[in-house]
Each structure stands twice: as C-alpha cells, then as structure tokens.
Design an enzyme around this catalytic site. Sequence first.
Site: not given
Length: 250
Positions: A9, A11, A95, A213, A97, A173, A167
């Site tokens: 991904n 991003k 996701h 991560s 985010e 991250g 996730e």
Amino acid sequence: MRRKIVAGNWKMYKTPAEAVSLVTEILRVAPPRNDRDVVVCPPFTALSRVSQLLKGSPVKLGAQNVCWEKEGAYTGEISAPMLRELGCEYVIVGHSERRQYFREDDALIAKKLKAVLAEHMKPILCVGERLEEREGGRTNEVLASQTKGALGEFDATQVRGLVVAYEPVWAIGTGKTATSQMAVEAHQFIRQLLAEMFGAGLAGETRIQYGGSVKPENAAELLREPEIDGALVGGASLKADSFLRIVHAG
Ligand code: PGA
C-alpha cells in the site's frame, strides 16, 4: 491451503515517474515467488503506467480507494469501472486512514465493497482497533462491529474472493508491530465471525492479511503462521528491496 498474499500500500507516495522506477526495480531484482500473490497499490495517478509495466508479469495491480457510485457528478472521485479498465484486480477499502481523515464509516465502506464486487475485483477490507480500544479490552468488539458493519448485507456468493486485512491502528506507521500471537488471535476471531455470517466454507477460504509496521525483520515470523495469510505493507513497500524481502519471507 490458502494462498498467501503480500500487498504494498503505497499511500500518497510516488509520482508516476517514481512509481515506474519502483515497479521496474521490483520486476528486475527478483521474480516474485509463484506460491504467493503479490500486489502493488500505487496512487490513482500512477495506475495506468504501472499497469502497462505489470502486463505479463505475476505482480497484480490494486487501488487504494474507490467511489461507491459507478459514474456521476462526484467531483474528484474515481469509480470501480475506471479502476477495472486500468487492470486493477484488488481495491483497498476502509483503510484506517480513510476512516480517520475522510470520515468513512461502515455504511459507506459497505457501499464501496458493493461497487468493487460488482466489477469483479477483490476488495481488501481493512479492520482494526485503536490503541485505547485494545487497552480497554474492546478489540473483539471493534473487529465484530467493523466486520458486520461492512459485510452484513452480503451473502457468501457475493463475498467470494474478499481479502480482509487486520490492521491494528496503533501499529500502522508507528514501528510497533502486533506480536504474531496477537495477530493470530485477531485473525481467528475474524474468521469465526466470517463463519457465523457466511458459513465455514467461505470463512476457511477467505484470506486474512496482517498489516501494521510489517518489515523484512518481522515478516518471516508473521508469515510463518498458517492463520496469517499475508501482509498489507505500507512504509516497507516503498523500496523494492524491503518489499521483496517481505514477499520472500517465511
Ligand atoms: P505500515 O502501513 O506498514 O507503514 O505500518 C500499513 C498500512 O497502513 O497498510
């Protein structure tokens, strides 16, 4: 046996030119192993060029987001038929985010899943708890409400091919990975939910990736677990070397 799937991904990283060099590098350095699905998910603006490069290669193309409508007056949006025509086989949906910064809720995520499935692409549905939810002992409750909220309206035939990505938000991250034990427990819980909703057959064949991560250093331990069917990789997918080390790990 479920076939493992490692997806990058990207991003909001990589211009189209940078995307071309990364994919060229991925294809040049090492042929991906053929017992795993390997997917790259560049930004929309790079999909067309990356798609050209991937033709005839075993690496598949995915998108990071999609609009729920097929077409219409939705300024700035990209529809599932548009992604399909560019050669996308996978689309990341929900996701964390997008949930956090773009206020996506389960109802919207369900509509996006429907749009992706209507175009015969495979959604990668992301679910995962925030730190305070884990610390408050609410992980399973959150996973259940996200999974049911997104998939509640579908039946087993419709969701065949779906990929779920577990996730934990606190691991994305941050450099903090869930232990493989935590990931396995969450995956088992999600699989149990899928079994209740769609039957044991579908639950047994649905792939559940871990994301948060994932790095070359921890990928082998995670991917060795039979319950972990792959990885959704953010930061470490932006370099060919680390991405390929994850693809080959375990
Ligand atoms: P990360 O991102 O690997 O950089 O933690 C994972 C993701 O957001 O899919």
